[in-house]
Scaffold this active site. Structure first.
Site, PDB file in Angstrom:
ATOM      1  CE  LYS A 278      -3.032   2.584   3.049  1.00  0.00           C
ATOM      2  NZ  LYS A 278      -3.683   2.677   4.321  1.00  0.00           N
ATOM      3  CE  LYS A 290      -6.015   9.005   7.874  1.00  0.00           C
ATOM      4  NZ  LYS A 290      -6.506   7.950   8.740  1.00  0.00           N
ATOM      5  NE  ARG A 364     -10.766  -1.022   4.071  1.00  0.00           N
ATOM      6  CZ  ARG A 364     -11.302  -1.159   5.485  1.00  0.00           C
ATOM      7  NH1 ARG A 364     -12.381  -1.437   5.584  1.00  0.00           N
ATOM      8  NH2 ARG A 364     -10.568  -0.587   6.471  1.00  0.00           N
TER       9      ARG A 364
END
Length: 505
Positions: A278, A290, A364
């Protein structure tokens, strides 16, 4: 750094700036320390009794010891003799190297590699010693305006004392450990570089440099149009929010084989091992942004990619005799008018559709397309490495990486490699029952499954794209970097991955 071996019983006659001797916490001396104690008429034992407790990795320096040629004797703690093992050995070797660095010495001689413990070999101890020394000597100053050149370690060489019959095994272990240390250094530096320097383009250029340095490596760096042609809609949906262009990096290690020789295979099978990293070079969270307090640490969200590049640097240096493929999907995750929105549906390379319920679950979304791409290599095993979930940090802290796999043999091999390299992992569940949390009313799969078992449902998401091969997932969110005053990349899990590959050989 250079590592070499020295075979001699005349330790007191070795000319060096520093000679390391092991001392146990109960006052017992290692065999090498006993030799120096006799040569110095009991000076070592006298000091140990009065002021050295032998805690693992602790050091005490004796200068100009009578009867000894070395300028300094460095007593290094080994811990309790009954508990002496791999971790205490690594701590001792790192403690000695740290002393050499702090004293700004260019070389030293260690006898610690010769100290046996249960289930150890000279080769394994030498490998661990070289890794520990490389870690102790690591220094980052790449983005300082005026780097303090005097602060840079001068350490260039460590010599290990071994028995004559053990020299070849020790040299092999030192070579392996030195290569792993070099790979960790690359991974750590990539992780530590800020996001405005270490962009997807920078990662691609780093891969190309490795390809130029090592003849066994072939590197291809795909740009946006090529990624679009592959149909990687999920990956590109994350990249769309940033002005930085994405990169998809393919590395292939193919060692030359002698004429007439068959293709070398790993223990896993005839196909290559594929490592998938990743590479989110900065993760703002996107629209699901965030909290600001520690967002700077999201430059570390590419540590999975860094570990793949570091591992390839090490395996190419060691010229592993079988094919290994590396895949890195790299982009930024930023909020903008073009960024993914909660509720968007994207189509993956596999044809499966994904409802994006949280744009901060972007890792993901890029990995799933990379995992689909991995099918074309007909791999014997695929291992993806990602700073994937905060939930894994909650579950395992910063001690163990999370390991997910339905293949018991592959999981056991990775767990074993972690124990051997002291880069440990802990196997987490991957039961089909968790898949229910990923159901969507509007797509084949949702990208999050809610707060319960967040690390598990993330792995379950990835598993949907790995049906064609044996697969394992390493969640390194808690182990790839440290926060606080020691903030920085760790280089994990390069040791685990390399030990796994060495075991395959």
């Amino acid at each position: 750094m250079e590592f070499s071996t020295h075979s001699t019983a005349s330790l007191h006659q070795i000319k060096t700036a520093a000679l390391a001797l092991g001392v146990y916490a109960d006052g017992m001396l290692s065999p090498a320390a006993e030799l120096i104690d006799r040569a110095s008429n009991g000076a070592v034992r006298e000091v140990v009794k009065s002021e050295f407790r032998g805690r693992p990795g602790s050091t005490l320096v004796l200068r100009a010891l009578a009867g000894v040629t070395a300028q300094r004797i460095v007593l290094v703690g080994l811990g309790k003799q009954a508990e002496y093992g791999a971790r205490a050995h690594a701590a001792a070797e790192q403690g000695f190297a740290a002393y050499l660095v702090s004293a700004q010495l260019s070389e030293g001689v260690s006898t610690l590699v010769a100290n046996p413990y249960a289930d150890s070999t000279v080769r394994a101890r030498a490998r661990a010693a070289a890794i520990a020394a490389g870690g102790a000597a690591y220094h980052y100053d790449a983005t300082f305006g005026k780097p303090d050149r005097d602060a840079r370690p001068k350490l260039k060489k460590i010599t290990q004392v071994v028995e004559r019959g053990d020299a070849s095994q020790a040299q092999a272990g030192l070579r392996e450990g030195g290569a792993i240390a070099n790979g960790m250094e690359l991974a750590r530096t990539l992780g530590n570089l800020p996001g405005n320097v270490c962009t997807p383009t920078y990662l691609g250029e780093t891969a190309r440099k490795l390809g130029r340095e090592f003849k066994s490596l072939k590197v291809e760096v795909l740009e946006r149009k090529q990624i679009e042609a592959l149909g990687m809609g999920s990956f590109l949906s994350v990249a769309r929010g940033s002005d930085e262009p994405p990169r998809f990096i393919v590395l292939r290690h193919t060692p030359p084989k002698p004429a007439g020789a068959r293709k070398a295979a790993t223990k896993e099978g005839a196909g290559p091992v594929v490592l998938v990293g990743k590479g989110i070079t900065f993760d703002s969270g996107g629209i699901s942004i965030k909290p600001a307090a520690t967002m700077d640490e999201m430059k570390f969200d590419m540590c999975g990619a860094a570990s793949v590049l570091g591992t390839f640097r090490a395996l190419a240096e060691l010229e592993l005799p079988f094919e290994v493929v590396g895949l890195v999907a790299s982009c930024e995750n930023m909020p903008s008018g073009k960024a993914n929105k909660p509720g968007d549906v994207v189509t993956t390379m596999s044809g499966q559709t994904v409802e994006i319920l949280n744009t901060d679950a972007e890792g993901r979304l890029i990995l799933c397309d990379a995992l689909t791409y991995a099918e074309r290599f007909k791999p014997s095993a695929v291992i993806d490495i990602a700073t994937l979930t905060g939930a894994c940090v909650v579950a395992l802290g910063n001690v163990n990486s999370g390991l997910f796999s339905k293949d018991d043999a592959l999981a056991d091999a990775l767990l074993k490699a972690g124990r051997e390299s002291l880069d440990t992992a802990w196997r987490m569940p991957l039961d089909d029952a968790y898949q229910d949390q990923l159901k969507s009313n509007f797509a084949d799969i949702a990208n999050i499954g809610g707060p319960p078992a967040g690390a598990v449902t993330a792995a379950c998401f990835l598993s949907r794209f790995t049906k064609a091969y044996r697969w394992a997932h390493l969640d390194i969110a808690g182990t790839a970097w440290r926060g606080g005053k020691d903030k920085g990349s760790t280089g994990r899990p390069v040791p685990l991955l390399m030990q796994y590959l060495l075991n395959q050989a």
